[in-house]
Design an enzyme around this catalytic site. Structure first.
Site, PDB file in Angstrom:
ATOM      1  N   PRO A   2       0.837  -1.205   0.000  1.00 53.80           N
ATOM      2  CA  PRO A   2       0.000   0.000   0.000  1.00 53.80           C
ATOM      3  C   PRO A   2       0.867   1.248   0.000  1.00 53.80           C
ATOM      4  O   PRO A   2       1.813   1.357   0.774  1.00 53.80           O
ATOM      5  CB  PRO A   2      -0.811  -0.122   1.289  1.00 53.80           C
ATOM      6  CG  PRO A   2      -0.016  -1.054   2.157  1.00 53.80           C
ATOM      7  CD  PRO A   2       0.698  -1.986   1.240  1.00 53.80           C
ATOM      8  N   THR A  14       0.458   5.602  -0.344  1.00 53.00           N
ATOM      9  CA  THR A  14      -0.407   6.776  -0.417  1.00 53.00           C
ATOM     10  C   THR A  14      -0.201   7.507  -1.731  1.00 53.00           C
ATOM     11  O   THR A  14       0.922   7.848  -2.089  1.00 53.00           O
ATOM     12  CB  THR A  14      -0.125   7.719   0.757  1.00 53.00           C
ATOM     13  OG1 THR A  14      -0.389   7.025   1.976  1.00 53.00           O
ATOM     14  CG2 THR A  14      -1.001   8.962   0.686  1.00 53.00           C
ATOM     15  N   GLN A  62      -7.031  -1.615   1.599  1.00 49.51           N
ATOM     16  CA  GLN A  62      -6.514  -1.299   2.925  1.00 49.51           C
ATOM     17  C   GLN A  62      -7.398  -0.219   3.557  1.00 49.51           C
ATOM     18  O   GLN A  62      -7.561   0.874   3.002  1.00 49.51           O
ATOM     19  CB  GLN A  62      -5.082  -0.791   2.871  1.00 49.51           C
ATOM     20  CG  GLN A  62      -4.496  -0.643   4.271  1.00 49.51           C
ATOM     21  CD  GLN A  62      -3.179   0.082   4.308  1.00 49.51           C
ATOM     22  OE1 GLN A  62      -3.126   1.289   4.101  1.00 49.51           O
ATOM     23  NE2 GLN A  62      -2.104  -0.647   4.560  1.00 49.51           N
ATOM     24  N   HIS A 112      -5.623  -1.468   8.672  1.00 47.35           N
ATOM     25  CA  HIS A 112      -4.356  -0.745   8.847  1.00 47.35           C
ATOM     26  C   HIS A 112      -4.170  -0.428  10.329  1.00 47.35           C
ATOM     27  O   HIS A 112      -4.745   0.515  10.865  1.00 47.35           O
ATOM     28  CB  HIS A 112      -4.404   0.533   8.025  1.00 47.35           C
ATOM     29  CG  HIS A 112      -3.059   1.156   7.781  1.00 47.35           C
ATOM     30  ND1 HIS A 112      -1.904   0.715   8.384  1.00 47.35           N
ATOM     31  CD2 HIS A 112      -2.674   2.208   6.993  1.00 47.35           C
ATOM     32  CE1 HIS A 112      -0.882   1.448   7.974  1.00 47.35           C
ATOM     33  NE2 HIS A 112      -1.331   2.363   7.131  1.00 47.35           N
ATOM     34  N   ALA A 146      -0.982   0.032  11.595  1.00 51.43           N
ATOM     35  CA  ALA A 146       0.463   0.244  11.514  1.00 51.43           C
ATOM     36  C   ALA A 146       0.781   1.709  11.247  1.00 51.43           C
ATOM     37  O   ALA A 146      -0.106   2.546  11.080  1.00 51.43           O
ATOM     38  CB  ALA A 146       1.054  -0.626  10.391  1.00 51.43           C
ATOM     39  N   TYR A 192      -0.939   5.352  12.544  1.00 51.92           N
ATOM     40  CA  TYR A 192      -2.334   5.775  12.405  1.00 51.92           C
ATOM     41  C   TYR A 192      -3.167   5.250  13.572  1.00 51.92           C
ATOM     42  O   TYR A 192      -2.631   4.649  14.504  1.00 51.92           O
ATOM     43  CB  TYR A 192      -2.857   5.357  11.032  1.00 51.92           C
ATOM     44  CG  TYR A 192      -2.091   6.036   9.907  1.00 51.92           C
ATOM     45  CD1 TYR A 192      -2.198   7.413   9.716  1.00 51.92           C
ATOM     46  CD2 TYR A 192      -1.236   5.321   9.087  1.00 51.92           C
ATOM     47  CE1 TYR A 192      -1.472   8.060   8.718  1.00 51.92           C
ATOM     48  CE2 TYR A 192      -0.504   5.953   8.080  1.00 51.92           C
ATOM     49  CZ  TYR A 192      -0.626   7.328   7.903  1.00 51.92           C
ATOM     50  OH  TYR A 192       0.095   7.962   6.929  1.00 51.92           O
ATOM     51  N   ARG A 246      -2.377  -5.097   9.074  1.00 52.59           N
ATOM     52  CA  ARG A 246      -1.001  -4.612   8.952  1.00 52.59           C
ATOM     53  C   ARG A 246      -0.551  -4.010  10.278  1.00 52.59           C
ATOM     54  O   ARG A 246      -1.271  -3.198  10.871  1.00 52.59           O
ATOM     55  CB  ARG A 246      -0.902  -3.562   7.850  1.00 52.59           C
ATOM     56  CG  ARG A 246       0.544  -3.236   7.458  1.00 52.59           C
ATOM     57  CD  ARG A 246       0.615  -2.124   6.428  1.00 52.59           C
ATOM     58  NE  ARG A 246       1.767  -2.294   5.537  1.00 52.59           N
ATOM     59  CZ  ARG A 246       2.444  -1.301   4.987  1.00 52.59           C
ATOM     60  NH1 ARG A 246       2.122  -0.047   5.231  1.00 52.59           N
ATOM     61  NH2 ARG A 246       3.451  -1.533   4.180  1.00 52.59           N
ATOM     62  N   GLY A 281       7.152  -1.762  -2.340  1.00 49.79           N
ATOM     63  CA  GLY A 281       6.556  -0.447  -2.460  1.00 49.79           C
ATOM     64  C   GLY A 281       7.205   0.405  -3.527  1.00 49.79           C
ATOM     65  O   GLY A 281       6.895   0.312  -4.710  1.00 49.79           O
TER      66      GLY A 281
END
Length: 373
Positions: A29, A31, A107, A182, A184, A187, A235, A330
């Site tokens: 994932p 952003t 996610q 999520h 991890a 957040y 995650r 990534g």
């Protein structure tokens, strides 16, 4: 083209819960904040995700998607899974990815105190009223220090869980093969796990078992309400977008507590993130084990490792020594959406351009650069 090497272990098929994957290579994932201001995925986003699928990745995990129209949105132009328009937009994405033969997981991300672009609320929400470390990220439209968040009460916590569950239902309607919760990278759910951001004295604070409770509750509720065959992953990470040096103080004991709680809640897999660091740097534990390997051992679940997994030797070692079952890639995948095909052929990887990370550079430009390369 160079001579093809012996078949790399990352190219072997692998199941993930009920899903059969073509290989062990996963798009991590990332952003992108390229949705409309209302959070609706665009046709360019469908092109972007489909390119990884056509390039041979077995599984694609989306960027973080906000699950409610309250406190969860982290960035302007972040995609959501809240409205019918969101569902329709994501359906176009999942159809494209499936048409190329890959699987795709949504996610679900609640930004909590690290929200810096939320049109739904002026304040932020967190387990405790603790100002986050560092400053907002200019690359994603933020500036200056983070505000002090409001401490979540029990009604807030119930609404957070309900939001995740509703978004998971919408993910089913949008054609996703599963969701990844999520918990991890700093957040909201990770803010509950982290000792210095969670000063609560109720059942969600204090011990590691209490601090992982909310993430486990989200996983359990989602798993109970989605259809059979729909994957529910989670995650976790030690490092965070605003604190790359943080490590769980309990070391291996924390890994065991967290992994077992998530497995008991009904997770189909655990994804251990590295937040811009190498797997080797973030995964090592004092007793010689690794976070990924120990989580795999004590949970009995497939584990996804992240952090430098484009390196052929490291990838082979992580799989061969039993540290993980799948490898999430990534930044390098942005420059090499056909990385699985290059690995199979023994070809060199295209050079990564850091500008590809900039959300103010459109996905269309990123795709053109890769095609030109």
């Amino acid at each position: 083209m160079s001579e093809a090497p012996d078949r790399h272990p990352a190219l072997q098929p692998r199941s993930l819960g009920p899903l059969d994957l073509a290989n062990r290579l996963v798009v991590a994932p990332m952003t992108r904040v390229s949705a409309t201001p209302e959070g609706v995925p665009t046709s360019l986003m469908a092109d972007y995700y489909a390119e990884f699928a056509s390039g041979g990745f077995g599984l694609v995990i989306t960027e973080g998607i906000y699950p409610d129209a309250a406190y969860s949105q982290g960035y302007l132009n972040q995609p959501g899974l809240v409205t019918d328009e969101h569902v329709a937009g994501w359906r176009a994405v999942t159809d494209r990815v499936h048409g190329e033969g890959a699987r795709i997981v949504a996610q679900l991300m609640h930004a909590g105190a690290l929200s810096q672009g939320n049109p739904h609320r002026a304040e932020t929400l967190a387990p405790s009223a603790v100002k986050p470390l560092g400053t907002m990220m200019p690359a994603y439209g933020g500036s200056g220090p983070w505000p002090v968040p409001r401490e979540a009460d029990r009604d807030d916590i119930a609404e957070v869980v309900d939001g995740f569950v509703a978004a998971a239902r919408n993910a089913v309607a949008a054609g996703f093969d599963g969701v990844e919760v999520h918990a991890a990278n700093g957040y909201l759910l990770d803010q509950f796990v982290t000792e210095y951001t969670n000063l609560r004295t109720d059942e969600y604070g204090g011990s590691t078992a209490n601090r992982i409770r909310l993430a486990a509750e989200v996983v359990e509720r989602i798993a109970a309400e989605v259809p059979d065959g729909f994957v529910v992953g989670v995650r976790v990470s030690q490092t965070k977008v605003n604190d790359v040096v943080y490590r769980w103080s309990g070391g291996a004991e924390d890994v065991v507590e967290i992994a077992q709680a998530l497995a008991k809640a009904g997770a189909d897999y655990i994804h251990v993130a590295s937040e811009g660091r190498s797997w080797f740097e973030t995964a090592q534990l004092a007793d010689g084990s690794t976070v990924t390997g120990l989580a795999r051992e004590v949970s009995g679940l497939p584990v996804i490792a992240n952090g430098g997994m484009h390196d052929r030797e490291q990838a082979a070692r992580v799989l061969g020594e039993g540290h993980a079952d799948l490898l999430a890639i990534g930044h390098v995948a942005l420059a090499n959406p056909d990385l699985p095909r290059r690995l199979a052929a023994g070809d060199e990887l295209a050079e990564f351009d850091p500008a590809m990370l900039r959300p103010d550079v459109t996905i269309a430009s990123s795709i053109r650069w890769r095609q030109a390369g």
